[in-house]
Design a protein around this motif. Structure first.
Motif, PDB file in Angstrom:
ATOM      1  N   ASP A 532       0.581  -1.287  -0.176  1.00 31.63           N
ATOM      2  CA  ASP A 532       0.087   0.220   0.304  1.00 31.63           C
ATOM      3  C   ASP A 532       0.900   1.367  -0.095  1.00 31.63           C
ATOM      4  N   ILE A 533       1.953   1.094   0.744  1.00 25.50           N
ATOM      5  CA  ILE A 533       3.146   2.042   1.107  1.00 25.50           C
ATOM      6  C   ILE A 533       4.202   1.636   0.205  1.00 25.50           C
ATOM      7  N   VAL A 534       5.008   2.408  -0.766  1.00 21.55           N
ATOM      8  CA  VAL A 534       6.126   2.780  -1.251  1.00 21.55           C
ATOM      9  C   VAL A 534       7.002   3.596  -0.794  1.00 21.55           C
ATOM     10  N   VAL A 535       8.091   3.597  -0.048  1.00 16.35           N
ATOM     11  CA  VAL A 535       8.918   4.662  -0.147  1.00 16.35           C
ATOM     12  C   VAL A 535      10.734   4.152  -0.995  1.00 16.35           C
ATOM     13  N   PRO A 536      11.005   5.428  -1.864  1.00 16.67           N
ATOM     14  CA  PRO A 536      11.803   4.938  -2.569  1.00 16.67           C
ATOM     15  C   PRO A 536      13.010   5.833  -1.642  1.00 16.67           C
ATOM     16  N   ASN A 537      13.566   5.292  -0.978  1.00 20.58           N
ATOM     17  CA  ASN A 537      15.093   5.529  -0.143  1.00 20.58           C
ATOM     18  C   ASN A 537      16.061   4.932  -0.229  1.00 20.58           C
ATOM     19  N   ALA A 538      16.286   4.626  -0.947  1.00 24.61           N
ATOM     20  CA  ALA A 538      17.877   4.479  -1.494  1.00 24.61           C
ATOM     21  C   ALA A 538      18.119   5.264  -1.738  1.00 24.61           C
ATOM     22  N   GLY A 539      19.726   5.203  -1.544  1.00 25.00           N
ATOM     23  CA  GLY A 539      20.999   6.701  -2.660  1.00 25.00           C
ATOM     24  C   GLY A 539      21.976   6.916  -1.819  1.00 25.00           C
ATOM     25  N   ILE A 540      23.023   7.062  -2.870  1.00 26.86           N
ATOM     26  CA  ILE A 540      24.152   6.790  -3.357  1.00 26.86           C
ATOM     27  C   ILE A 540      24.691   8.404  -2.957  1.00 26.86           C
ATOM     28  N   ALA A 541      25.564   9.061  -2.558  1.00 26.77           N
ATOM     29  CA  ALA A 541      26.489   9.742  -3.074  1.00 26.77           C
ATOM     30  C   ALA A 541      27.919  10.049  -3.476  1.00 26.77           C
ATOM     31  N   HIS A 542      28.131  10.496  -4.163  1.00 26.03           N
ATOM     32  CA  HIS A 542      29.732  11.177  -5.369  1.00 26.03           C
ATOM     33  C   HIS A 542      30.004  12.573  -4.517  1.00 26.03           C
ATOM     34  N   VAL A 543      31.521  13.135  -4.075  1.00 27.24           N
ATOM     35  CA  VAL A 543      31.580  14.383  -4.183  1.00 27.24           C
ATOM     36  C   VAL A 543      32.507  14.478  -5.056  1.00 27.24           C
ATOM     37  N   ALA A 544      32.481  15.238  -6.020  1.00 26.67           N
ATOM     38  CA  ALA A 544      33.477  15.583  -7.299  1.00 26.67           C
ATOM     39  C   ALA A 544      33.100  16.627  -7.875  1.00 26.67           C
ATOM     40  N   ARG A 545      33.896  18.026  -8.081  1.00 24.70           N
ATOM     41  CA  ARG A 545      33.177  19.202  -8.708  1.00 24.70           C
ATOM     42  C   ARG A 545      33.105  18.262 -10.572  1.00 24.70           C
TER      43      ARG A 545
END
Length: 715
Positions: A532-545
């Motif tokens: 009934d409830i879907v929470v897309p929460n997966a995430g990753i980060a990357h630091v670079a100009r």
């Protein structure tokens, strides 16, 4: 337990598990209580752990003892199982203590209402804080034996629920067992059992038709082992009469689904949709489902006898509050989605009509007034899929499934002995609408997400702890997914310390792989019935100009943060459509959607893309009643011992740039928002629950959870 020969009718032969050394351990464990109560707890546990004897709070046990009152006087008392307590896990506090001498004086009364009986029991307990005593307390008090055990043994019920029950019981159990016609539990039954015992003082047990077995003795071992003795005799008798018999006849007109797992998933979604209904408060009420697909249950579902199994009544009327009086039989679930959905809805509507007719007929014939309970079925026997049971909570669904499994298996055996006969509707009605029986269910907490299933990706991170905590507190069943099994397990353990682990499932899954996502959600539907409830929460980060941002790194971040959201929304859309009950998608985006930062282009762009596809989803899924909303959070550093994967990556660079330690960095972000406040994962969880609980008719909205960042105000 001994297993039957291959191909024979399934039957488990019981043996006594009483062990003197184990009994001594119980006496030591409960040294602060009377020794006989410790032994009562021990044999209660032995009984409660055997599903063939009792299930989920069924049955009751007692012991007569002596205790000192506040004046130091010793008095005769009765310790009896508290109503609703499970024998498998009962503790001393589950045995209210009552004045035995007073209870026995009640034998002199000719009649007593249920309400007065409850009053007499509660006002003659030695501790007012104790739970309500069993409705069969007076029966335990009237019998003279020190220990009394009552079970709903399957094997005994197979014999009692027969047209020729007298001859079968006599042949199977012998002359040391007295038999009594079914009487509703309470004051009348207690008197009838006592009168029967007085006429037959040499009996070792009493069988109550369609209800179970009472055994007794002057010590815990004797009473318990008499239960095992007579249940074993019943089992061995049934085994001898069914030996080498083929009871089930395969229905050649029904084909088993080619893909059982897929059929189960789709059927569950259709069932959940058909059962969902508006409650008295106007809110949609949903059910959690449980599937049981053991080989013998599948065989029963594909038999010619399957429809009869569903309408021939219950093993014992106690089950009615968990399963209703009849089940729904469904076949043809290997067809297209719309056909299955239409078929299930028609079957549910037919069940509702028959239930309402049953209710109207009973209140008319009995000339009583009762508040009609919901008319929705709780058990489906589905050809080639097995049992699908429904409950307002996962526990309730599991109880209904257990009872249905035992009932189907018992009916398979009962057919070999003669003509199966259950109690008539008017007796079932008395039990279903008996206030003392309904009390066992407890009251619904009125939680906003009760009966709903929530799926949260990125389940191994700090944000999932806060989101999961709030969803569980609101009554949802929770499924956490993550690609990292170790982190996922840590989060589950953290949440299981606060909530019932039964309502927390985990799934190792890669959100960047659509096939894996679709298969994962399909599996959730087979485990809990739907989503009934879907929470897309997966995430990753990357630091670079940008000048240093490698294309493969950008693609990696985009695949998780954007494609992962897209895959979840796409896979969930079909489930929402089949259920037909709307739903909520709440996407965990980021403050960076509106207020990006330097050297954080991959993350900011991917979150902006996820935000945009979510808005498109809000446009497209509105016709299904599905609302899609976004949460833009900022500076959520962790949740207890669970760190934030984002800040694990970003934190060191930010601290170095600002010359701060971890605590200093958190203070920096707190001071930069308008409210000067720290943002926790639970705050994000509160926002998820706000949307998921349908507090407002809102879709396509963005809710900041950041303490107030002017540059990130939605525009």
């Amino acid at each position: 337990m001994e297993k039957p020969a291959e191909g024979a009718v399934r039957l488990m032969i019981m043996r006594s598990l009483y062990n003197e050394e184990e009994a001594k351990k119980y006496i030591k464990r409960y040294a602060g209580y009377p020794e006989d109560l410790a032994l009562r707890i021990y044999t209660s546990h032995l009984i409660g752990r055997e599903g063939g004897l009792v299930l989920h709070g069924g049955g009751n046990t007692s012991v007569k003892s002596r205790v000192r009152d506040i004046f130091g006087n010793e008095n005769d008392v009765l310790f009896v199982k508290g109503s609703g307590w499970d024998l498998a896990a009962i503790e001393p506090q589950g045995f209210p203590c009552l004045d035995l001498e007073y209870l026995r004086r009640l034998r002199s009364l000719e009649r007593m209402s249920d309400e007065e009986m409850v009053n007499q029991l509660r006002t003659h307990m030695t501790d007012a804080a104790s739970p309500d005593p069993s409705v069969e307390t007076l029966l335990h008090a009237y019998l003279p034996h020190k220990f009394v055990d009552h079970t709903h043994a399957d094997a005994v019920l197979i014999l009692t629920n027969q047209k020729e029950h007298d001859s079968l019981l006599n042949e199977a159990l012998g002359e040391r067992v007295a038999v009594l016609e079914f009487i509703m539990p309470g004051f009348p039954l207690a008197g009838a059992v006592y009168e029967l015992y007085e006429k037959n003082p040499d009996v070792e047990a009493i069988v109550l038709l369609n209800h179970g077995l009472f055994t007794f003795g002057d010590d815990a071992k004797t009473s318990y082992e008499r239960t095992i003795k007579y249940v074993t005799m019943a089992e061995e008798y049934i085994a001898s009469k069914t030996k080498n018999k083929t009871l089930l006849t395969r229905c050649t007109e029904i084909e088993a689904p080619i893909n059982k797992a897929q059929a189960a998933s789709i059927t569950c979604q259709a069932v959940r949709g058909a059962l969902a209904h508006a409650g008295s408060d106007g809110r949609l009420k949903r059910f959690i489902l449980e599937v049981r697909d053991a080989k013998d249950i599948i065989e029963a579902s594909l038999s010619q006898e399957a429809p009869e199994f569903c309408v021939s009544g219950l093993l014992t009327p106690d089950h009615v509050i968990r399963t209703k009086g009849k089940y729904v039989y469904a076949d043809g679930v290997d067809r297209d989605d719309e056909t299955i959905s239409r078929k299930i809805r028609l079957l549910v509507e037919q069940f509702k009509k028959e239930y309402n007719d049953y209710f109207d007929r009973c209140v008319r014939e009995k000339n009583v007034e009762r508040k009609r309970l919901d008319p929705y079925p709780r058990v489906f026997l589905v050809a080639g899929v097995g049992i699908i049971a429904a409950g307002k909570t996962r526990k309730a669904a599991g109880i209904a499934a257990d009872l249905a499994e035992h009932t189907i298996r018992a009916k398979v055996k009962a057919r070999a002995l003669g003509e199966y006969v259950s109690l008539p509707d008017h007796t079932l009605f008395d039990m279903e609408y008996w206030s003392l029986e309904q009390k066992k269910l407890g009251r619904s907490g009125g939680l906003s997400l009760e009966g709903q299933v929530a799926f949260v990706s990125g389940g191994g991170g700090a944000m999932a702890v806060g989101i999961g905590d709030r969803l569980l507190a609101a009554g949802a069943a929770l499924v956490l997914s993550d690609i990292n099994a170790e982190r996922l397990d840590r989060v589950k353990k953290a949440l299981s310390a606060r909530y019932d682990p039964l309502v927390i499932e985990t799934l190792v899954m890669d959100v960047t792989d659509y096939d894996a996502v679709a298969a994962g959600l399909d599996r959730v539907c087979r485990i809990l019935g739907g989503i009934d409830i879907v929470v897309p929460n997966a995430g990753i980060a990357h630091v670079a100009r940008i000048e240093h941002l490698e294309a493969d790194k950008l693609e990696e971040v985009m695949r998780v943060n954007f494609l992962g959201v897209f895959n979840l929304i796409k896979a969930a859309a079909g489930i929402f459509k089949r259920q037909g009950t709307g739903g909520n998608i709440v996407v965990n985006c980021s403050k960076n959607v509106f207020d990006p930062g330097p050297a954080f282009g991959a993350y900011s762009a991917s979150k902006a893309a996820a935000h945009q596809i979510s808005k498109i989803a809000a446009l497209e899924l509105a016709t299904l009643g599905v609302k899609v909303n976004m949460i833009n959070a900022d500076a959520v550093f962790g949740a207890g011992e669970i760190s934030s994967g984002l800040w694990d990556v970003v934190g060191p660079d930010r601290m170095k740039a600002r010359g701060l330690d971890p605590q200093g960095l958190q203070e920096y972000y707190r001071e930069r928002n308008l409210l000067k406040t720290e943002v926790f994962a639970e705050h994000v969880g509160n926002a998820v629950v706000f949307f998921a609980a349908d507090q407002t008719p809102t879709t396509g909205a963005t809710l900041p959870v950041d303490g107030g960042i002017p540059a990130a105000f939605p525009r």
